[in-house]
Design an enzyme around this catalytic site. Sequence first.
Site, PDB file in Angstrom:
ATOM      1  N   ASP A  61       0.841  -1.206   0.000  1.00 30.68           N
ATOM      2  CA  ASP A  61       0.000   0.000   0.000  1.00 30.68           C
ATOM      3  C   ASP A  61       0.874   1.254   0.000  1.00 30.68           C
ATOM      4  OD1 ASP A  61       0.877  -0.217   2.607  1.00 30.68           O
ATOM      5  OD2 ASP A  61      -1.078   0.103   3.529  1.00 30.68           O
ATOM      6  N   SER A  62       2.197   1.067   0.036  1.00 27.16           N
ATOM      7  CA  SER A  62       3.122   2.183  -0.198  1.00 27.16           C
ATOM      8  C   SER A  62       2.863   2.795  -1.573  1.00 27.16           C
ATOM      9  CB  SER A  62       4.580   1.715  -0.100  1.00 27.16           C
ATOM     10  OG  SER A  62       4.781   0.555  -0.890  1.00 27.16           O
TER      11      SER A  62
ATOM     12  N   GLU B 189      -1.483  -5.617   8.475  1.00 27.01           N
ATOM     13  CA  GLU B 189      -0.657  -5.083   9.565  1.00 27.01           C
ATOM     14  C   GLU B 189      -1.286  -5.397  10.921  1.00 27.01           C
ATOM     15  OE1 GLU B 189       0.184  -0.907   8.974  1.00 27.01           O
ATOM     16  OE2 GLU B 189       0.977  -1.253   6.964  1.00 27.01           O
TER      17      GLU B 189
ATOM     18  N   LYS C 117      -1.372  -9.430   2.640  1.00 27.19           N
ATOM     19  CA  LYS C 117      -0.618  -8.989   3.815  1.00 27.19           C
ATOM     20  C   LYS C 117      -1.494  -8.032   4.610  1.00 27.19           C
ATOM     21  CE  LYS C 117       3.066  -5.957   3.750  1.00 27.19           C
ATOM     22  NZ  LYS C 117       2.564  -4.850   4.606  1.00 27.19           N
TER      23      LYS C 117
ATOM     24  N   GLU D 168       9.293  -4.534  10.574  1.00 24.05           N
ATOM     25  CA  GLU D 168       9.711  -3.212  10.075  1.00 24.05           C
ATOM     26  C   GLU D 168      10.287  -2.342  11.183  1.00 24.05           C
ATOM     27  OE1 GLU D 168       7.064  -1.278   7.341  1.00 24.05           O
ATOM     28  OE2 GLU D 168       8.147   0.627   7.475  1.00 24.05           O
TER      29      GLU D 168
ATOM     30  N   ASP E  87      -1.151  -6.135  -0.388  1.00 27.28           N
ATOM     31  CA  ASP E  87      -1.444  -5.510   0.904  1.00 27.28           C
ATOM     32  C   ASP E  87      -2.929  -5.199   1.037  1.00 27.28           C
ATOM     33  OD1 ASP E  87       0.296  -4.933   2.970  1.00 27.28           O
ATOM     34  OD2 ASP E  87       1.172  -3.172   1.993  1.00 27.28           O
TER      35      ASP E  87
HETATM   36  O1  KIV Z   1       3.517  -1.110   1.662  1.00 26.70           O
HETATM   37  C1  KIV Z   1       4.665  -1.578   1.574  1.00 26.70           C
HETATM   38  O2  KIV Z   1       5.375  -1.337   0.598  1.00 26.70           O
HETATM   39  C2  KIV Z   1       5.137  -2.418   2.661  1.00 26.70           C
HETATM   40  C3  KIV Z   1       6.539  -2.914   2.653  1.00 26.70           C
HETATM   41  C4  KIV Z   1       7.572  -1.940   2.402  1.00 26.70           C
HETATM   42  C5  KIV Z   1       6.837  -3.836   3.756  1.00 26.70           C
HETATM   43  O3  KIV Z   1       4.385  -2.746   3.520  1.00 26.70           O
END
Ligand code: KIV
Length: 281
Positions: A49-50, A120, A118, A186, A88
């Site tokens: 989600d970055s 959190e 994924k 992280e 994510d």
């Molecule tokens: O959103 C993301 O890119 C991440 C990673 C950098 C672990 O969660």
Amino acid sequence: MSATGGTRSITPPEIRAAKGKTPIVCLTAYTTPIARLLDPHCDLVLVGDSVGMVLHGLPSTLGVTLDMMIMHGKAVRRGLEKALMVVDMPFGSYEEGPEQAFRNGARVMAETGCAAIKLEGGESMAETIRFLVARGVPVMAHVGLTPQAVNAFGGYQVQGRGADAERVLRDARAVAEAGAFSVVLEKVPEELAVRITKEIPIPTIGIGASSACDGQVLVVDDVLGMFTDFRPKFVKRYAELAEAADAAVSAYARDVRERRFPGPEHVFGSAPKPVKGGEAA
Ligand code: KIV
């Protein structure tokens, strides 16, 4: 790690089984061309989600939606053959409870073709992870600094220093016990990463968590040097693409202004002749 049987993708159980063996290589991707570039080199590609900050210019990951993740997930899927694709779950799409997480996670898997999601959170997400895993949704967990909790943390600072180490350790244990096949660790101190990696039975994938982890993940744009103003300590740049792009665009602008581009080789004549394997000249 390599997928066996031609172009078959690496699976979550294979990532799980890689614990303590060759380090697991992971990068983020958000587009088809970058996914194609990463696929021969990575075991796991994360549609993080970055993407909200990296491609959409958002101030944090909080504004990322399920539809954005699905759109980028579909694009990445088209670029992968071998690497395991993990998508994510964005903020607000899974925290209400196991049913919401399953409904949205199943949609992400069905629409993007990813093999895992994924999410959190540690102890607080254990029940949800257990529910998902029992219903065929492989889960990669994420503990330590969880960027979706930036407001609760009050920033992006290192987690698990001093007495706080026990909290992160409990989180890592909880997600492993709940059935996650791996966990992103992280921004935690090296000592804690060593301890967690030794203690839990699933691979730790570190970002700012030292070489003690079972694998590493970074944001691909950071690795390629796509930003001039963002240089976190935990990133190693392997290229300076922002500088190269700036030089290229500035040369193009100069050429256009000075009428050096297009040149004769870029111009079409009035009587086209077909060229072998290419465009008409
Ligand atoms: O959103 C993301 O890119 C991440 C990673 C950098 C672990 O969660």
